[in-house]
Design an enzyme around this catalytic site. Structure first.
Site, PDB file in Angstrom:
ATOM      1  N   ARG A 173      -1.523  72.123  58.407  1.00  8.54           N
ATOM      2  CA  ARG A 173      -1.088  71.406  59.607  1.00  8.54           C
ATOM      3  C   ARG A 173      -0.988  69.894  59.341  1.00  8.54           C
ATOM      4  O   ARG A 173      -0.120  69.220  59.900  1.00  8.54           O
ATOM      5  CB  ARG A 173      -2.032  71.670  60.781  1.00  8.54           C
ATOM      6  CG  ARG A 173      -2.059  73.118  61.304  1.00  8.54           C
ATOM      7  CD  ARG A 173      -0.718  73.709  61.556  1.00  8.54           C
ATOM      8  NE  ARG A 173      -0.763  75.072  62.093  1.00  8.54           N
ATOM      9  CZ  ARG A 173      -0.874  76.188  61.357  1.00  8.54           C
ATOM     10  NH1 ARG A 173      -0.969  76.131  60.045  1.00  8.54           N
ATOM     11  NH2 ARG A 173      -0.860  77.371  61.950  1.00  8.54           N
TER      12      ARG A 173
ATOM     13  N   GLU B 225       2.121  69.427  57.479  1.00  6.03           N
ATOM     14  CA  GLU B 225       3.239  69.553  58.425  1.00  6.03           C
ATOM     15  C   GLU B 225       3.458  68.244  59.184  1.00  6.03           C
ATOM     16  O   GLU B 225       4.594  67.840  59.428  1.00  6.03           O
ATOM     17  CB  GLU B 225       2.943  70.697  59.392  1.00  6.03           C
ATOM     18  CG  GLU B 225       4.055  70.963  60.398  1.00  6.03           C
ATOM     19  CD  GLU B 225       3.744  72.184  61.264  1.00  6.03           C
ATOM     20  OE1 GLU B 225       3.391  73.237  60.711  1.00  6.03           O
ATOM     21  OE2 GLU B 225       3.830  72.058  62.508  1.00  6.03           O
TER      22      GLU B 225
ATOM     23  N   SER C  89      -2.555  51.192  53.260  1.00 10.88           N
ATOM     24  CA  SER C  89      -3.367  51.547  52.095  1.00 10.88           C
ATOM     25  C   SER C  89      -4.131  52.839  52.332  1.00 10.88           C
ATOM     26  O   SER C  89      -4.690  53.065  53.407  1.00 10.88           O
ATOM     27  CB  SER C  89      -4.366  50.428  51.791  1.00 10.88           C
ATOM     28  OG  SER C  89      -5.141  50.769  50.652  1.00 10.88           O
TER      29      SER C  89
END
Lengths: 147, 147, 147, 147, 147, 147, 147, 147, 147, 147
Positions: free
Chosen positions: J88, J91, J114
């Site tokens: 997830r 995704e 960063s």
């Protein structure tokens, strides 16, 4: 316009005119191996050499100029080639790669065979059992040095 | 036990004893190219040849028997080799692949250079600008036929 | 223009005209397997054969000329095919690949079945439990030789 | 313990004993193609058949039991095979894949040749120009149906 | 022109007209699952069915003809899908794949669930905790047979 | 020790004892689908459920504890599965993926079918033309919301 | 035993003893860059140098011998590195690769910077805004030549 | 229009006019390294700098505007570069990557060399044994901090 | 026409007009995060919202309609992103992925953080040592349930 | 011995003892996010901190020493994660990656957030519609500078 388009135009013009790579090479005055690689977008030509190709393949001045720019090299569409002829060379690297490595290190020590300071010669080898392809490769040995 | 273990044992025994591939080949009575490939797990030996290797590398009878079984070939751990020496050969295929294809088809028509009915010879080429690796490859041309 | 464009034109013309591959093959006078592969950009035709195809598919002289140039082979868009029919053949290689290897080496020793000196014949096999696809492949055995 | 270990034990035992796949198949009473695939971990055996293999290859009862469990199939270590013999089959799929598709659809309509309801027969074909490998494949045609 | 262009034209026409897949299916007289797959370039239509689609989406006769040619299947741009909805199905295969395999073999023995002789039905399932997607799949079991 | 070792021990113990997944599930008191997935290393059990499995498969207390830790999920060795049974499910995603997407969005709008709030039921479907595998999936629809 | 095992033993011995790479290099009498690469399995040592390392890391004679064999090079486990420090160098190649190419060709013509006849020096650069890593690379330019 | 088209137009204009990257950089008033990277689509310019490039390469106002938008970076077509010059840098990362990591951590502790707060200088180094490419890289060290 | 073309038109129009994403979001009346994702082809808009975007970016009615169709999601050209900004997020998943997993399971048990029922807020965080990017993510926890 | 073995020992010891990551963090005196990442082999500890972990997880002095060596980072076995929870996050990068890029550049100009000078805080967010996972990320913005 980019080098790829010039390469494609050269290939199409060659199909159309029926000229042979060895004849192109003779007009350029270099080996057929280097000239073919150059026409296929892998080597850089001088302005004069580009002019010879421009005449053979009816290139514009703009297109000829692209032949004098160092190209992004690599002539295969996939990392493992699908074409049977080219695959056989990849197979040789795959089967004999560790042998190349073992024998060259045994003879020369740590280092590589240069693929830059390199030349090759491809010939037909007549053989009663069926003709053979004979390729002679010669590359400078470059040793790793300690520093 | 499988062929890979025998290959690893041969390599370790060679490091330990310091014997050269060309010396192994002389004892087997064949070219150093073929014998090295066989020792590295790419070719199939006769029982007699396997016996010679068994003596050189102190293999058991069981291990020697594995040398007579056709191996699963391919000597590289990745599809694009990471070792600089072996990569240079892959680079040649990548840069010159389309040239090999163009020139062989121009000379022979549609077909391939066999990687099976194939032999090669690897030599040092003395050169004042630095010695060179000289590889002579010879493979039978196999034409596609219509049916 | 390149071979791919000619292939696409042939396919589009075939859809448009409704001609069958076996009918095309009959006009060329060769097997339907070889002729279909040639039309799909995998084989090289003679000028005369290209002329026959040109007539069937309304190709220009320029396009017909491309059919006589050895193509870059490989007819699938991905290394693992997504089309279910073609995948089943890949599955056969995956499931039976080690079996092909074991049985061919048992019968012939170390070597390969040529994919160049190769022909095949594809037929319908009537069967009360549902008709079957019958494919007969025949490829020359090429032995590895020692040198 | 898992099926892979049993497969490796079978292969090692076969190398050690020198028995042929065709002899193993004769003892099991089925084709050499199916039996070899089963021994190489691709098919599922009955308890009785597993018993025959257990005797041939000196398997324990525990090991024989694994032969009766449906295995996770796929016999190749990479998605594009590196072994030259197996690669030639992959090359056939790559070069002729679109031809298989075109001809089977022309004859049968939309659907596939089953790789499950499938059998094959592999034979030596004597030929004065060099013996050939002859493979006869037969797979049920499965049509896509509308719903 | 090829099938992909026809698929893209159908999708664009559908966006433009606002017609629903279930309405298209009703006009064709088949399930919405099969008809949607066909419109998205995965199934083959009869000439009559193609005519219905041609009317709905204003296709030319040439375009309609492409719907009757078996397409090269596979509807996703990458081997691991990036779209979240489609990925969830891939995730089910990844997480539950070994469970599918274990339970189907336990019930049926060695073989597969056909993806060809297959149908499915997708419905909304009303649920007070949030509606659910309900998919009923039915595929013929195909056993591996010994030969 | 890690979860994978526990999974392998469970599978080996199951082969050895011959117990069925449905019998294991009955002892745990849950569906055979969820319990099989859990045994194959994809789901997390309560201490009590782990105790039931420990007794069935002779696990140590340490091993049973691992069953209560959420595992790293994913049960397939490659991103495109090689096993024919599991591949068919991947093929369904590949061929029908865009259809799933089109029909679910048409019915529910933008969102996904959950693969977490999900259950399934796998049954044999008797059929005179050959029995069928029947899989009923039910996953909660989760809509994308604007914010 | 192989080189990888020797590398792992060296690393473990270094962690255990707390010696620094720069101290190891001082004892060998070469740059810290070359010596570290050699210890990490990328370079080939002389017998004498190997003897120094053997003493530092308590290697056996057998292990020291492996240090004198040219290794299979490549020190990263994946083709795109996952380690953030090493990835930053890959990122530089990705972002600046075409710039390296453009500027080197502008200055030198067609050819490459050798990665074999190459040395480098890595230093801390004091800076009030935060210290910097300073790397000086020097590689021989190798021109492509025509033949 | 997008940034890629502007990059291609700049390259084509450069080939056509024959201007050098160092001359372009002089007109912009920054290093040749940064300016070349910007022209090749990897850096973001101010409106004023874009104006200078627009004049040099005859860009429209629209095209110049694209130079001021942060581009999607990455200048190579494949994850392992095929061009021999660029590959040598990838090879350095592959062979020396673990050395970079070892020496930087030894000197600085855990962290990275920034590829953002980074500059470099590329020069010809005259050498009687053949001129060398000299690259000085300087990147800020960024330490991981605990929190 | 497809969604990708509409996305490209929006991006080009945005570069041309200089409008900011936050201004676009204000006109739509939703968060800048959701609206930017929608403009970049990842979310589905209502007809009314599409109308607002159509006015801002001079879209045709046809183009606006595409914004109301659920798109095929995934906004990156490669599975490992090459752009340094986006790569840093991938690096976080790579380095911290197992930490996310460990801590969420410790707090919530087996399940996932939804990427669908999800929202985020991206802000500048003023800091004397250099401003920081502050991202607040909030996703519903979805537990795996037994069945 | 290497870091991976120490990580595995820590995980096994944690399963065995049942201690929570937040309790481990409390003993070390740092955030649970950083400490978990360190225990999972992604961060470098001081000798003192390593001593605390050694006591908690019964590590030997040798094992504790490995915790003070900067590890090769990257905690996932595949480039696209298969575990649903970790996927997830991948995704989110895939769907929102271009949005992250657009909004950060709009606010800060060219540069990155960063992933080194970075911290995060993961909390449960109580919600009547189901609790939510709340992650606050904060990374320093690093601008590209011209030189």
């Amino acid at each position: 316009m980019d080098r790829l388009e010039v390469t494609e135009k050269i290939i199409a013009a060659k199909v159309s005119s029926g000229i042979k790579w060895s004849e192109v090479a003779a007009k350029v005055g270099l080996s057929k191996e280097w000239v073919t690689a150059a026409c296929l977008g892998q080597m850089t030509l001088s302005a004069e050499q580009a002019g010879v190709l421009a005449e053979i393949f009816s290139l514009t001045a703009e297109e000829a100029k692209w032949l004098t720019v160092t190209p992004y090299k690599g002539s295969l569409p996939t990392s493992v080639p699908t074409d049977p002829l080219i695959y056989r060379f990849y197979e040789l690297v795959n089967v004999y790669g560790s042998t190349f490595k073992a024998l060259i290190h045994e003879e020369f020590g740590d280092g590589i065979m240069s693929a830059i300071d390199f030349k090759m010669d491809l010939q037909r080898e007549n053989d009663p059992n069926g003709d053979r392809v004979r390729i002679l490769m010669s590359g400078k040995f470059l040793p790793y040095k300690q520093y």
